[in-house]
Each structure stands twice: as structure tokens, then as C-alpha cells.
Design an enzyme around this catalytic site. Structure first.
Site, mmCIF file in Angstrom:
data_model
loop_
_atom_site.group_PDB
_atom_site.id
_atom_site.type_symbol
_atom_site.label_atom_id
_atom_site.label_comp_id
_atom_site.label_asym_id
_atom_site.label_seq_id
_atom_site.Cartn_x
_atom_site.Cartn_y
_atom_site.Cartn_z
ATOM 1 C CE1 TYR A 116 21.800 49.432 41.818
ATOM 2 C CE2 TYR A 116 22.082 51.756 41.327
ATOM 3 C CZ TYR A 116 22.407 50.637 42.072
ATOM 4 O OH TYR A 116 23.331 50.734 43.073
ATOM 5 C CD GLU A 130 18.190 47.093 44.287
ATOM 6 O OE1 GLU A 130 17.146 47.074 44.949
ATOM 7 O OE2 GLU A 130 19.149 47.843 44.527
ATOM 8 C CG ASP A 166 33.160 26.377 44.723
ATOM 9 O OD1 ASP A 166 33.271 26.584 43.502
ATOM 10 O OD2 ASP A 166 33.590 27.164 45.586
ATOM 11 C CB THR A 191 34.314 31.770 39.359
ATOM 12 O OG1 THR A 191 35.145 30.620 39.147
ATOM 13 C CG2 THR A 191 34.473 32.246 40.789
ATOM 14 C CE LYS A 200 38.805 30.386 40.245
ATOM 15 N NZ LYS A 200 37.555 30.846 40.892
ATOM 16 N NE ARG A 247 38.210 38.665 38.813
ATOM 17 C CZ ARG A 247 39.199 37.825 38.579
ATOM 18 N NH1 ARG A 247 39.592 37.589 37.351
ATOM 19 N NH2 ARG A 247 39.798 37.210 39.572
HETATM 20 N N1 DSN Z 1 41.423 32.508 44.285
HETATM 21 C C1 DSN Z 1 40.945 31.516 43.340
HETATM 22 C C2 DSN Z 1 42.009 30.543 42.977
HETATM 23 O O1 DSN Z 1 43.080 31.021 42.687
HETATM 24 O O2 DSN Z 1 41.792 29.349 42.955
HETATM 25 C C3 DSN Z 1 39.760 30.831 43.802
HETATM 26 O O3 DSN Z 1 38.843 31.746 44.284
#
Ligand code: DSN
Length: 428
Positions: free
Chosen positions: A56, A58, A205, A231, A234, A240
Site C-alpha cells: 500500500y 497512498e 486524450d 492509457t 495500447k 495496463r
Molecule cells: N476500449 C478502448 C478501445 O478499444 O479503443 C478504449 O478505451
């Protein structure tokens, strides 16, 4: 299967072991074309499955609410230093667990309930969390949505005139750029200028494009945006997870309070360690080469599909995404997705702009080249992938016998290609 991967699980929990083993085999034996997926390195997986799971922490490095944080502090500091170098930015928060939570943290930091913001509609290739009605972003705020041009020379491209006129009309507090299916460069400067005209924060984003930005193949929004979310798994091919970046110290402070204690409790320090590892990988020259190949492969895939009579939304791509319009072939997205999956081509149905079909059916498919490029697929391979997709979808007009031949042949070819490019070699 080697003990390097799934160490001990076979003995302690054979039932879950079976699902992990099957998933590994699925990933090995399918060509992954889902645009939001990738194949993280074994080092990233190992860090993510590590002893930092137990901790933990925080708070932020040096300012935690728990003792024993010296090593997790170090992991977070390494990750922060690397991510700032990677995107050339001054401040970063690496604690959001997901892209949706990163976006919520920005809303919490910069908006009050019912405030107005402007985002790209899901139906035009935007993201659920940018103001779609069923999402908290559309429920708790006055979300105004812009889209893409319906026709003319810029058909399917972002309608910057519409963005400007909606901004002038609604005076949003935030304008969001970024998308889930949009395959082209987004003109960050144009958005910045519109934001300045109405005094809005500019939020980007960049979840889909962040790996291509890290590899210097897609324009970096950092010089233009007030705040950038992403994110990390990707095109960036990392753990992740997610992150928030900014060059503005006041916004940075607000974001930190919004993430913790505003929205989250303890950060996932095992994921932090994995982010540090994957950011280190993205800083290497090989990652630039990888990003270049991802885009080259997407262009080849797009060209091949167009030659075979499909329409590609926006007419091509500048990124890892190929957005296919199935209407010239009289097919729907849900049907096409299922048929391709039967032979080992994993992709997802996706609405096309002004889609006459509902979201569960759609008239399109979305492909991405990031994952297969990670395992080594080159231009030739992607030409073959384009031909296989076309063969499969065209075969739907054939007799059952002919169709079966195409299916069997394609499945055999896919397995051969997958065998040529094994994933996690150590695991088999
Ligand atoms: N769900 C993702 C996508 O497939 O683009 C984005 O969050």
C-alpha cells in the site's frame, strides 16, 4: 509450458491455470487486430505480476501515508522521470488505474457537476468517456458533442468549423480532442486556438496514439494542451494502466489532489513498476523503428482493402488504425467480426460516421496494427492479412462448399503466419 510463465499456478489452481494457458494459446494462434491491444514484453508482465502487488502506498513519492515505501517510491520516481523524458513534459501523475479514471480525474480537477464541456461523439469515432450519454461524463456534465464532416472533400475528417461554432455557442470549460477510431492526425494547434477564443482548457486524450507519439511518428500534443491523458497499454505497449501529463504546475497540483484522495485510494505499485519498465523500453531507439513500422503496416493494410473494393473511412490512415466501411459489400460489422474471428483474425465491429445501423450491429470494423507488428509482422504480412480479410468477407456470397474451402485455407495460412512469429517464446 515453461515455469517462467504462470509459475506455480498449475499446481495451486489448475482451474485458473487452464484459462491462462488457453488465453496464451489464443494470443499465439490468432492475429490480433484489435486497435487498442498490444503484446507487452515479458519484463513488463513480470513487473506487473511482482511482489509490489503487496504494498500500500497512498500518497506520492516521499509523501506517503504508509511506512516501508522506499522501494515503491523509487519505482514511481523512475517511471515519472522516464515518462517526462518520453513525452517532453514537466509534470506527470502515473497513478490512474485506467484511461476512464484518468479522464474522470481531469473532470474532478477542472469541472463542477453540470459544467459544460465539448468532446468528440462516440458515433464519430470519439470515446465513451468524452461525453457519451450512458457514461458518467455524459450524465454528470453538460456534454456537447462534435463530429466529423458528412461529405465533401473532407468527408469523415474532424469538423473543426463545427468545433469552433459549438465552442462559441456553448462556452465550454474544457474542449477534449482525442479518439478511439479516428485514424488521422489531429490538428492540436487548431484545437488550441479554438480553446483560446473561448477561454476553455484544452484536454487531449492521446490513449490510442501515445506509442506513436513516443516514437515521434505522430504529433505530440504536449506543447498545445493544458492537460493530456492516456492509457499506457495500447500503441505504447506497456502495463495496463493510465497517466495524466501537463506542463502547467497549477493544473498538476489539482490533478494530484483529484487522483488521490479525490478519486482513488492506494495506487497499484506493481503496475507502477511495470510502467517504469515499459517506459524504459519506449525510450530505446528500437521503439521509434517499431512505431514507424506500425504506421507503415496500417497503410499497407488500408491500401490492400481499398484495392479489394472496401471503403476505408477517411480514405486511409496516419496511425495504427484502419477503419473499414462495409457498406460497399453489403455487410454489417457484427457479422463480419464473427466470421473473421472464426479463422483467427481478432478485431471489433465499429460504427462508421453517420452509421445507419445501431451500435450493436454497425456498418464497420476497426483494425489496428500495433499488436501484430510487435510480434514481427511486416509489410508483406499485412498485405496478406488484407487479402485474407477480403477473401473471408467476399466468400460470404459463395456456396457453402466454396465458403468452407476459403475458411479452411485462411485458417491454415493464419496458423502458419502465427507460427513464424511466436509470442513469449520463453513460455512455450
Ligand atoms: N476500449 C478502448 C478501445 O478499444 O479503443 C478504449 O478505451
Amino acid at each position: 509450458m515453461s515455469d517462467l510463465y504462470l509459475k506455480g499456478i498449475k499446481e495451486t489452481d489448475p482451474e485458473v491455470f487452464e484459462t491462462l494457458k488457453n488465453e496464451l494459446e489464443r494470443q499465439q494462434n490468432q492475429i490480433e487486430l484489435i486497435a487498442s491491444e498490444n503484446i507487452a514484453s515479458l519484463s513488463t508482465l513480470n513487473a506487473q505480476g511482482s511482489i509490489m502487488t503487496n504494498k500500500y502506498a497512498e500518497g506520492y513519492p516521499g509523501r506517503r501515508y504508509y511506512g516501508g515505501c522506499e522501494y515503491v517510491d523509487k519505482a514511481e520516481e523512475i517511471a515519472l522521470e522516464r515518462v517526462k523524458k518520453l513525452f517532453d513534459c514537466k509534470f506527470a501523475n502515473l497513478q490512474p488505474h485506467s484511461g476512464a479514471q484518468a479522464n474522470q480525474a481531469v473532470f474532478l480537477a477542472l469541472l463542477n457537476p453540470n459544467d459544460t464541456f465539448l468532446g468528440m461523439s462516440l458515433a464519430s469515432g470519439g470515446h465513451l468517456t468524452h461525453g457519451a450519454k450512458p457514461n458518467i461524463s455524459g450524465k454528470w456534465f453538460n456534454a456537447i458533442q462534435y463530429g466529423v464532416k458528412k461529405d465533401g472533400n473532407d468527408k469523415d475528417l474532424i469538423d473543426y468549423d463545427e468545433v469552433e461554432s459549438l465552442a462559441l455557442e456553448h462556452k465550454p470549460k474544457i474542449i477534449i480532442a482525442g479518439a478511439s477510431a479516428y485514424p488521422r492526425f489531429i490538428d492540436w494547434e487548431k484545437f488550441r486556438n479554438i480553446c483560446d477564443k473561448v477561454g476553455a482548457y484544452f484536454m487531449v486524450d492521446m490513449a490510442h496514439y501515445s506509442g506513436l507519439i513516443a516514437g515521434k511518428q505522430y504529433p505530440n500534443p504536449i506543447p498545445y494542451a493544458d492537460v493530456v491523458t492516456s492509457t499506457t497499454h495500447k500503441t505504447l505497449r506497456g502495463a495496463r494502466s493510465a497517466m495524466i501529463l501537463t506542463n502547467n504546475e497549477d493544473i498538476y497540483k489539482k490533478i494530484n489532489s483529484a487522483v488521490f484522495p479525490g478519486l482513488q485510494g492506494g495506487p497499484l505499485m506493481h503496475v507502477m513498476a511495470a510502467k517504469a519498465v515499459s517506459f524504459g523500453e519506449a525510450l530505446k531507439p528500437e521503439f521509434k523503428e517499431y512505431s514507424k513500422n506500425v504506421i507503415l503496416n496500417a497503410k499497407i493494410l488500408s491500401e490492400t482493402l481499398v484495392k479489394r473494393g472496401f471503403r476505408v473511412v477517411t480514405g486511409g490512415t496516419d496511425s495504427h488504425i484502419v477503419w473499414l466501411d462495409l457498406t460497399p459489400k453489403n455487410l454489417t460489422g457484427d457479422k463480419a467480426e464473427k466470421i473473421l474471428e472464426e479463422v483467427g483474425l481478432a478485431c471489433n465491429k465499429n460504427a462508421i460516421p453517420y452509421d445507419p445501423n445501431p451500435p450493436k450491429i454497425t456498418s464497420g470494423l476497426r483494425f489496428g496494427t500495433a499488436a501484430a507488428t510487435s510480434r514481427g509482422f511486416n509489410e508483406n504480412d499485412f498485405r496478406k492479412v488484407g487479402e485474407m480479410i477480403s477473401d473471408m468477407l467476399d466468400s460470404l456470397q459463395f456456396s457453402e462448399d466454396e465458403k468452407r474451402k476459403v475458411f479452411d485455407n485462411t485458417r491454415k495460412n493464419i496458423l502458419e503466419m502465427c507460427n513464424l512469429y511466436p509470442i513469449y517464446k520463453e513460455a512455450f
